[in-house]
Design an enzyme around this catalytic site. Sequence first.
Site, PDB file in Angstrom:
ATOM      1  N   LEU A 277      18.168  55.754  43.267  1.00  0.00           N
ATOM      2  CA  LEU A 277      18.650  54.375  43.281  1.00  0.00           C
ATOM      3  C   LEU A 277      19.844  54.182  44.200  1.00  0.00           C
ATOM      4  O   LEU A 277      20.810  54.941  44.139  1.00  0.00           O
ATOM      5  CB  LEU A 277      19.028  53.973  41.843  1.00  0.00           C
ATOM      6  CG  LEU A 277      19.580  52.564  41.625  1.00  0.00           C
ATOM      7  CD1 LEU A 277      19.044  51.984  40.311  1.00  0.00           C
ATOM      8  CD2 LEU A 277      21.106  52.544  41.602  1.00  0.00           C
TER       9      LEU A 277
ATOM     10  N   ASP B 215      25.658  49.518  45.612  1.00  0.00           N
ATOM     11  CA  ASP B 215      26.599  48.857  46.524  1.00  0.00           C
ATOM     12  C   ASP B 215      26.786  49.559  47.878  1.00  0.00           C
ATOM     13  O   ASP B 215      26.891  50.777  47.927  1.00  0.00           O
ATOM     14  CB  ASP B 215      28.001  48.803  45.904  1.00  0.00           C
ATOM     15  CG  ASP B 215      28.012  48.375  44.466  1.00  0.00           C
ATOM     16  OD1 ASP B 215      26.955  48.023  43.935  1.00  0.00           O
ATOM     17  OD2 ASP B 215      29.101  48.408  43.869  1.00  0.00           O
TER      18      ASP B 215
HETATM   19  C1  FRU Z   1      28.648  47.032  41.250  1.00  0.00           C
HETATM   20  C2  FRU Z   1      29.166  48.254  40.517  1.00  0.00           C
HETATM   21  C3  FRU Z   1      30.619  48.518  40.866  1.00  0.00           C
HETATM   22  C4  FRU Z   1      30.746  49.985  40.599  1.00  0.00           C
HETATM   23  C5  FRU Z   1      29.416  50.501  41.062  1.00  0.00           C
HETATM   24  C6  FRU Z   1      28.909  51.701  40.324  1.00  0.00           C
HETATM   25  O1  FRU Z   1      27.270  47.040  41.394  1.00  0.00           O
HETATM   26  O2  FRU Z   1      29.010  48.093  39.129  1.00  0.00           O
HETATM   27  O3  FRU Z   1      31.527  47.709  40.148  1.00  0.00           O
HETATM   28  O4  FRU Z   1      31.808  50.556  41.291  1.00  0.00           O
HETATM   29  O5  FRU Z   1      28.504  49.438  40.910  1.00  0.00           O
HETATM   30  O6  FRU Z   1      27.731  52.177  40.908  1.00  0.00           O
END
Ligand code: FRU
Length: 496
Positions: free
Chosen positions: A45, A48
Amino acid sequence: MKEWTREERYKKLSDYSDDYMEELAKRVAQSPFRQHYHIQPNTGLLNDPNGFTYFDGKWHLFYQWFPMGAVHGLKHWFHLTSTDLVQWNEEGVALFPDTPYDSHGVYSGSGFVKDGQLHIMYTGNVRTEEWERVPNQIVARMEADGSFTKFLPPAIAGKPDGYTDHVRDPKVWKQHGLYYAVIGAQRTDETGTILLYRSKDALEWELMGEIDAGLPDFGFMWECPDLFEIDGKTVLLFSPQGIEPEGDRYHNIFQTGYVIADDFRMDELKLEHNGFQELDAGFDFYATQTAESPDGRRILTAWMGLPDVAYPTDSEDWAHCLTLPRELAIKDGKLIQKPVRELVALRKEKTVYDAGLLSSEKTIERNGGNCYELQLDVAFPTSADHAPVTLELCEDAANDKRFRITLDPSVKKITIDRSRCGIPFAEDFGTTRTLTVEQMDAVKLQIFVDTSSIEIFVNDGEGTFTSRVFPQAGETGLSLAAGSTIDYSLEIWELA
Ligand code: FRU
């Protein structure tokens, strides 16, 4: 669908053999939904975009990565580089969750250049024995050989008073000789906010306070903040969670949007603006990050997916991709997004060119699959009765399956409908999205179709719709229909 136990989600990558990972990658490569020109994970997966920076003649871009399957497990940073924002080289894993300060995930963060070296600041996620979360903000430096040195203990250990353990996603920039960072946070009363920190050396950070954006009770958590200037105005971009739908707005599970201030007084932490605006009107858009190009453009990319939503490739042990890079500008108090000009390098032959008057339905004959750029210009002659125009993509031969785009000049709205497109998913959040367009005497759509995504730019980026779609074999057709006479032109480029 496989149920992942906590143990499996937090098992280390090094506990899996190379053979196992190779087999997994081979299986994922067989998926009919693999993209042609979007950044996607080879297994597992992606979420971000992180650390997006131009440094030493190259773009560096990382993404949140759980390698083993389509769940939010133990996160790593996967590293890519590019000289043109189009062709990306995979550099491999840059950051592993391998210290006591990031043992349960190398979470999101950003890149910056200090003393001629690429640095990053990210959130080290830790879970205690009682499974309580501890967020640490950690700085690391890229060495000449591409490896990263983490500076420990963390630059900011734990959470500041007044906030829950949801404090994450530092975005760093340098201004007037100082480093600044915005960090997403949740107050103890469970409302979202953004903290502003500053530092002389990017190692010791001082909390200046919360940015007062005049939105005291706007969702329960703000993720992935970003703050930058365009044309002397300050833009604060973030992903708030917990906003209820309102008319045509806020229909995704979580939102991404921005506020624009004429003048941000950093010391007073006050950011006055004319209201929060959603950045994208499509189904799958979240956790944006921007970077500045050497020629001063502000470039944005985002996760083309959302948390807590099941996607059709989950069963294939991979999920998600990033959006195309887009150039941001401000026009009439709004952010506009255009695909970066470098993307013309993807264009191969122009396969269809069609133009003239149309007052019925027209099938667009082409042989390619779902990998093209389409440009449609429609003008509504002023005297006509302004009936809606529909453009259908990903059609099957029976015209039963399709992704429909409707331009309705009588109400100045554009609607996308994926209710009958490919494999249905996320239907609980609705199957249409609608955007109001100021000017509809003439409309221009620039559309990038890849195997499993559609990105639509309306009127040179005045609005965008970003969506995943999962059309099946044979669902590659195209048609255009006009209810009253339109003057149009349609061009298609096959993309490399
Ligand atoms: C956003 C998030 C961020 C975090 C990351 C973890 O999608 O929840 O806030 O740092 O993904 O994968």
